[in-house]
Each structure stands twice: as structure tokens, then as C-alpha cells.
Enzyme design. Structure first.
Site, PDB file in Angstrom:
ATOM      1  CD  GLU A  87      47.098  37.264  48.114  1.00 60.77           C
ATOM      2  OE1 GLU A  87      46.648  37.617  47.018  1.00 60.77           O
ATOM      3  OE2 GLU A  87      47.222  36.080  48.467  1.00 60.77           O
ATOM      4  CE  LYS A 272      44.723  35.758  43.670  1.00 54.68           C
ATOM      5  NZ  LYS A 272      45.297  35.952  45.004  1.00 54.68           N
ATOM      6  CG  ASP A 288      48.933  46.080  29.829  1.00 57.77           C
ATOM      7  OD1 ASP A 288      48.130  45.678  30.695  1.00 57.77           O
ATOM      8  OD2 ASP A 288      48.589  46.320  28.661  1.00 57.77           O
ATOM      9  CG  HIS A 385      46.704  34.630  54.881  1.00 61.76           C
ATOM     10  ND1 HIS A 385      47.053  35.363  53.772  1.00 61.76           N
ATOM     11  CD2 HIS A 385      45.500  35.086  55.272  1.00 61.76           C
ATOM     12  CE1 HIS A 385      46.092  36.228  53.508  1.00 61.76           C
ATOM     13  NE2 HIS A 385      45.134  36.082  54.405  1.00 61.76           N
TER      14      HIS A 385
HETATM   15  C1  MEV Z   1      46.418  33.018  47.183  1.00 62.68           C
HETATM   16  O1  MEV Z   1      46.500  34.341  46.732  1.00 62.68           O
HETATM   17  C2  MEV Z   1      47.087  32.086  46.195  1.00 62.68           C
HETATM   18  C3  MEV Z   1      46.880  30.612  46.465  1.00 62.68           C
HETATM   19  O2  MEV Z   1      45.493  30.343  46.585  1.00 62.68           O
HETATM   20  C4  MEV Z   1      47.477  29.862  45.298  1.00 62.68           C
HETATM   21  C5  MEV Z   1      47.157  28.391  45.288  1.00 62.68           C
HETATM   22  O3  MEV Z   1      46.144  27.958  45.867  1.00 62.68           O
HETATM   23  O4  MEV Z   1      47.942  27.651  44.632  1.00 62.68           O
HETATM   24  C6  MEV Z   1      47.526  30.196  47.773  1.00 62.68           C
END
Ligand code: MEV
Length: 459
Positions: A87, A272, A288, A385
Site C-alpha cells: 500500500e 485496519k 505469521d 495518497h
Molecule cells: C487505509 O489503508 C487505512 C485508513 O483507512 C485507516 C483509517 O481510516 O483510520 C486510512
């Protein structure tokens, strides 16, 4: 709190070419990129042998970029964290937050003992009407005998200061099974192999004691005793940037955290983002990743409601960020023990033990989360991004070597992120003389006709 020198930001490293960065690491940390430590990051014949011993039916490798998040200050030590991720903005975000936090004291971290748990499940025929809770107590009374069965298997681990730490049996009425939990201190290992061997060794005796049938024996990835955590304290004024001022931004960060802590639909994305960092470090060290992710998400739902893994508060003009979660990372055994790239990653980290690695992972997860929510509640994440996405577009349309950063810069300036535009700008660049590279683009003529500035290819 006294700001630390700006040099902690280390913006220069980011601006070097990939080959120059490798030269810096070779110089600073004695990494040998040509033959040795980082062999496995290069396309060489031996990598096929490595792949072949790692998995069955190997046909090749799937290279994922390995980067370095520089600028972390963790418990007073400057640390560069290796991260393997596909990413684009993950490493940039972690480095940005790390540098900001380092200027005000960095991260304080902690770690619990590396205790993992194995499970044995026992089932009974429907006509077995014995009181199963009493049976569980009876199994508990056999603890010394069961622990003795494990002694020879655990001997090497016990010599290293780990080993047996207790067991407890319970009747689970919902599934009508008797469950034995066995706790082991696995030191610097992840522990799966050792625990599974131990659990299987117990099966015959447990079946004999309970006069039941063994259903299965396996470790649990829950790892809820193997916790590590990190905290930072940032003066509110340090949050200010552009139109965003310290206190209002801190309040928005707090609100964003409360949303994640109460709305599972947001918590999933919030967590995430935390795992973007932790899994990238886990992958860089050949740990892992799935086990670590499973443990983290189970922890997030430990009270029956899926919540944020991090927390924030305002305390005396400071924003305090904190995280604590299970981090069953290993520094020996499994892929960690023999994968050359994992060995190099550990070397970059100063060869920590498993608890030290878990503490770095906690700091990294918190940095990642802070970067995400401070961008989300401020200017948003897409600008940064898309700048990075431009690099991928440049590669996809055929730019190579020094053309890539130049095309990336021109795409970002143009603000149109799709293949057609990238292709057109690359054509212009190539029609200019090579020495013109880096000159202002003539891409004012490039059609900006796309309905959206964001390419559909972005995903
Ligand atoms: C993107 O990989 C992760 C985010 O979506 C985390 C978040 O929204 O806190 C930017």
C-alpha cells in the site's frame, strides 16, 4: 516538553533514490545487499530454493516492497522500522507521525510475558450422563501428571526461561465439550509448533482420564496474555498545521476515536489502519501476519462489542495516544529464523527479542493510527495518497528509472490521476531532450477532461 532536533524527521532519506537508500543502510547498519543479508529481496536463483523449502508446490515468489519507516524514537532509542507492504501511503504516514512524536519525547512502550495457550477439546457420547463440570475439576486435579508429560518436550524452552505456566479445564455447555487450556511461556518463538506438539502429546492421557473422545488439539491464536502497548504525549500546539489548530484538531481526533470505539463499522477501518503498520512489520520479519491479525481483532471484540484498538485523551494541554493489544511476534523459529530478508529486518531493528519486537509493533501501530485519524479529521487522506499513486501510474505507463519521479511529480502537479494523462505526459517528457527532464511541464495542453480527477484504476 522540549522539542527534539528537526533532524529526527530525516526528510533526506525519503528523497534519495532506492539505490542510494540501500547504500545508506549498507553504510549505517552493515547490511550486505549484494550477497547475504538481503539476497532474498533480489531476484536471484537461490530465491527459488528458498521458496521451495518454505511452501509446498512453490512456483516462484511474489515480491512485496520492503521499506523503512525512519524517525521513530521508542523508549529513548532512535529506531528505523522495516515494513513490507503493497500500500503506497503506509510507510510515509508512519514516518510522518513518528517524526512528529519524536520531537516531543517519542513513544513509551511496555510488553507482557510471551505466554501462549494450547487447547484440547474432549467430546462425549449422548448417553454419557456424568456431571461434566465435576469431570473438568477432576481433570484439573491431574495437572501435575499432565505437566510431567510435557516436561521433556519443554526442556529446551524451560532452560531458556520459558516453559509450563499452568492449565485449566472447563465445561463448555454451548458446544457440549470439555476444554483444557494449557499456558506456556514461549520466549522468543511464536510458539505454534511447540504448543501443538505439547497438546498432541497430552491427548492419550486426557482421553484416558476423562473417558471421552479427543475432538482436537491446537494452539489458540487469541494470545490475550501476550500484550504489548505504546503511548505518546504530544502538546496540543504541536498538532497545528495550515488551517488546523491544536485544540480543535485534538477534539476532532478524540471524536473520531469515540466513533471508532462505539461504531463497529468505523472500528474495522480504524483498526485496519493500525494493522497496516503492524502487519507490514510482521511480514518484513516473516512473522505469521494472519495469527497476529486474528489476535488483534479478537482483542478488539473482547467485551462482545468490536471496538477501537487505540485510545486518545486530552490531558493538561497534551494529546495522549495509547494502544495495547496482543502481539505474538517471534524473533526465532518459523520463517523468521531462516528467511534472509527477515534476518536483515531484525538487524535493522537492532536484533530485539520477541517482546522488544512486539513493543516496536505497538508503537508502529499507534503511529499509523495517529497519522490516519489526524489526516482524516484534518485535510483528508487523498491528497497524499494520490501523490504516491502517481508513482504507480508512472510505472504502469512505462516510465523507468529517473523518468518515474519526474513523471510522478508532473502527474501530481497536473492533478489528473489516470493512465491516459500519465501516458500523454510521458510522451511529452520523452519528446523533450533528456536534459530537459525536470523542466516545467507543457502539460497545460494535456486534456483535463476526465469527469473525476481520481482514476478508476485506483481501486
Ligand atoms: C487505509 O489503508 C487505512 C485508513 O483507512 C485507516 C483509517 O481510516 O483510520 C486510512
Amino acid at each position: 516538553m522540549k522539542p527534539r532536533p528537526q533532524s529526527m524527521d530525516d526528510p533526506g532519506f525519503r528523497k534519495l533514490t532506492i539505490r542510494q537508500r540501500r547504500a545508506v543502510l549498507a553504510e549505517d547498519q552493515g547490511l550486505d545487499f549484494s550477497q547475504g543479508d538481503l539476497n532474498a529481496t533480489q531476484a536471484r536463483d537461490e530465491i527459488l530454493d528458498l521458496a521451495d523449502v518454505m511452501v509446498e508446490t512453490a512456483i516462484g515468489i511474489m515480491p512485496v516492497p520492503l521499506g523503512i519507516a525512519r524517525g521513530f524514537l521508542i523508549d529513548g532509542r532512535q529506531i528505523s522500522i522495516p515494513m513490507a507492504t503493497e500500500e503506497p501511503s503506509v510507510i510515509a504516514a508512519a514516518s510522518f507521525a513518528a517524526a512528529q512524536i519524536a520531537r516531543y519525547g517519542g513513544f513509551t512502550t511496555w510488553g507482557h510475558k510471551p505466554i501462549m495457550t494450547g487447547q484440547v477439546y474432549v467430546v462425549f457420547p449422548p448417553d454419557d450422563h456424568r456431571n461434566k463440570e465435576t469431570l473438568a475439576e477432576e481433570l484439573n486435579r491431574h495437572e501435575p501428571e499432565l505437566a510431567k508429560i510435557l516436561q521433556p518436550i519443554l526442556e529446551p524452552m524451560t532452560r531458556r526461561g520459558g516453559g509450563y505456566r499452568g492449565m485449566i479445564a472447563a465445561w463448555l455447555p454451548e458446544s457440549e465439550t470439555l476444554r483444557l487450556h494449557v499456558h506456556l511461556d514461549v520466549r522468543d518463538a511464536m510458539g505454534a509448533n511447540l504448543i501443538n506438539t505439547c497438546m498432541e502429546a497430552l491427548k492419550p492421557r486426557i482421553a484416558a482420564i476423562t473417558r471421552g473422545e479427543i475432538l482436537m488439539a491446537i494452539l489458540t491464536n487469541r494470545a490475550d496474555q501476550r500484550l504489548a502497548g505504546a503511548r505518546f504525549v504530544l502538546p496540543l500546539h504541536a498538532l497545528s498545521r495550515g488551517d488546523f489548530h491544536g485544540m480543535p484538531l485534538a477534539q476532532r481526533i478524540l471524536r473520531a476515536w469515540r466513533v471508532a470505539d462505539t461504531d463497529p463499522a468505523r472500528a474495522v477501518t480504524h483498526n485496519k489502519g493500525i494493522m497496516n503498520g503492524i502487519s507490514a512489520l510482521a511480514l518484513a520479519t516473516a512473522n505469521d501476519t494472519r495469527g497476529i491479525e486474528a489476535a488483534a481483532h479478537a482483542w478488539a471484540a473482547r467485551d462482545g462489542h468490536y471496538r477501537s484498538l487505540s485510545s486518545y485523551r486530552i490531558d493538561h494541554e497534551n494529546l495522549v495516544g495509547e494502544i495495547e493489544l496482543p502481539l505474538p511476534l517471534a524473533t526465532v523459529g518459523g520463517g523468521v529464523g531462516f528467511h534472509p530478508a527477515a534476518q536483515a529486518a531484525l538487524k535493522i531493528l537492532g536484533n530485539p527479542d520477541a517482546q522488544g519486537l512486539a513493543r516496536f509493533a505497538a508503537a508502529l501501530g499507534l503511529a499509523q493510527n495517529f497519522a490516519a485519524i489526524s489526516a482524516l479529521t484534518g485535510e483528508g487522506i487523498q491528497a497524499g495518497h494520490m501523490r504516491l499513486h502517481a508513482g504507480r501510474l508512472a510505472f504502469a505507463v512505462g516510465a523507468r528509472g529517473p523518468e518515474i519521479p519526474e513523471l510522478q511529480r508532473r502527474i501530481a502537479r497536473e492533478g489528473v490521476f489516470n493512465r491516459a494523462t500519465a501516458q500523454a505526459i510521458l510522451g511529452e517528457m520523452r519528446s523533450e531532450s533528456p536534459s530537459a527532464s525536470g523542466q516545467p511541464s507543457t502539460s497545460g495542453q494535456t486534456p483535463k477532461s476526465d469527469s473525476a480527477k481520481q482514476s478508476q484504476e485506483d481501486g
